[in-house]
Design an enzyme around this catalytic site. Structure first.
Site, mmCIF file in Angstrom:
data_model
loop_
_atom_site.group_PDB
_atom_site.id
_atom_site.type_symbol
_atom_site.label_atom_id
_atom_site.label_comp_id
_atom_site.label_asym_id
_atom_site.label_seq_id
_atom_site.Cartn_x
_atom_site.Cartn_y
_atom_site.Cartn_z
ATOM 1 C CB ALA A 1 -0.888 -0.006 1.247
ATOM 2 C CG HIS B 1 -0.775 -8.944 5.047
ATOM 3 N ND1 HIS B 1 -2.062 -9.037 4.594
ATOM 4 C CD2 HIS B 1 -0.453 -7.625 4.925
ATOM 5 C CE1 HIS B 1 -2.498 -7.843 4.227
ATOM 6 N NE2 HIS B 1 -1.538 -6.975 4.414
#
Ligand code: FMN
Ligand SMILES: CCCCCCC(=O)C(=O)O
Length: 385
Positions: A95, A273
């Site tokens: 992100a 992640h």
């Protein structure tokens, strides 16, 4: 600083150098947002705290090279989501890349295009997906999608990505809530004024969402907490009304690997992640060993988390992965020197992988097989696989 050498410059000779130098250029709150993970960082990173699982797992495997092979023609290429790429590697979606450098996701894209490498784009990208893919030279792009309460917004973004030429979708399934990242609380992490997520929430200034940590508030409001069963259930997406090539992003167990096959996903990404969701989960490489027996040959298997060297890519492939991804190396490259820093990261990984392949006696990717690695046991003995 210009990237003078193809595979290094005068101060960066490997990804670990890039991690140090790139990190040193970021302000504390951003550096820790990128580099750290959940709670005590047991899963994600060596850079902080001694041996951490995602990275150290690779050191538990030793390469067993073969000699007396014809290595006059080396071919590192492979196919990912139907496209031929330079080597079995791509960047995971991460992100808000403009926090690392103004080039942001466009810088990463240009570097991937130059080196014919896969790029994953986060739905929390700070650049428009159409702009990001406009730099493509035919290299593949995959859009990452979180599951939102607002299904209409989701489908709109998926359709935009398909129309723009994205080849597939990474569906992120491990984040119904954000993990507890202590750095974000301690640093009162906030995004800069005027920042937008032009793909998920076009035109919305997300800095209006301050509550000490606007990021977490936005995430909580937007995300569907009932990933399954819900209107977004696997089966529903599997109907492919609006989904082209679907890869289940993030699998922690063989049970969920089996579900990915049952629900018709076109591939799986074994990932935790980057250790940012639940701390103390096993390394992705250990999970790869668990999932290969149920998924190999049925759907492509990718793995990310802790990949920092060409030898790591080689080991993952030998253990059954079809290709590898990494997140933070692109961020460190961007922070170090924008697009050129990302190119440097890719060149390093490519050159290290090619060297490793040749020195292990493989002339191409299919020759990388599990006989070429063994497991180093705690008593120092090597276990053949
Ligand atoms: C700063 C940062 C942001 C991330 N953002 C996303 C995201 O928006 N969506 C997602 O599915 N995964 C996200 N990830 C996880 C990555 O896709 C990937 O799984 C992880 O970075 C791999 O670990 P590595 O950084 O050790 O290579 C993020 C990771 C980092 C480090
Ligand atoms: C509201 C923006 C949330 C971005 C979360 C990105 C992510 O997955 C991460 O690990 O950080």
């Amino acid at each position: 600083m210009a990237n003078r050498g193809k595979t290094h410059n005068e101060e960066v000779y490997c990804i670990k150098d890039l991690a140090q130098l790139g990190s040193s250029k970021m302000k504390k709150a951003y550096r820790e947002y990128y580099n750290e993970g959940a709670m005590d960082l047991i899963t994600p990173l060596i850079i902080h705290n001694g041996l951490r699982e995602n990275e150290s797992a690779y050191d538990r495997y030793m390469i067993r090279p073969r000699v007396l092979r014809d290595l006059s023609k080396l071919d590192t290429s492979t196919s990912i989501v139907g496209c031929k790429v330079k080597f079995p590697f791509g960047f995971s979606p991460t992100a808000m890349q403009t926090l690392a450098h103004p080039d942001g996701e466009e810088g990463t894209s240009k570097a991937c295009a130059k080196l014919n490498t896969l790029m994953g784009l986060s739905n929390y990208s700070t650049k428009e997906l159409e702009k990001v893919i406009s730099h493509s030279t035919g290299n593949p792009y995959v859009m990452q999608m979180s599951l939102l309460k607002n299904k209409k917004a989701m489908i709109q973004m998926i359709k935009r990505a398909e129309a723009a030429g994205f080849k597939a979708l990474f569906l992120t399934l491990d984040a119904p809530y954000l993990g507890r990242r202590l750095n974000e609380y301690r640093n009162k992490f906030a995004v800069p004024e005027g920042m937008e997520y032009p793909n998920l929430f076009p035109g919305v200034d997300v800095t209006n969402l301050e509550d000490g940590n606007g990021l977490r508030l936005l995430y909580r409001v937007a995300t569907d907490h009932a990933l399954f069963p819900s209107t977004h259930q696997h089966g529903d997406l599997g109907q492919r009304e609006y989904v082209y090539h679907l890869l289940q992003n993030i699998v922690y167990t063989s049970g969920d690997g089996e579900l990915a096959i049952k629900y018709g996903f076109d591939g799986i990404v074994i990932s935790n992640h980057g250790g940012r969701q639940l701390d103390s989960v096993p390394s992705s490489l250990d999970v790869l060993r668990e999932i290969v027996p149920v998924a190999k040959g049925k759907i492509p298997i990718a793995v990310d988390g802790g990949i920092r060297r060409g030898t790591d890519i080689f080991k993952a492939l030998a253990l059954g992965a079809d290709f590898c991804l990494a997140g933070r190396p692109a961020i460190w490259g961007l922070a170090y020197n924008g697009q050129e820093g990302v190119e440097l990261a890719l060149n390093l990984l490519y050159d290290e992988f090619k060297t490793c392949m040749a020195l292990a006696g493989c002339k191409n990717v299919p020759e990388i097989q599990k006989e070429l690695v063994s497991l180093l046991q705690p008593d120092g003995r090597l276990l053949k696989l």
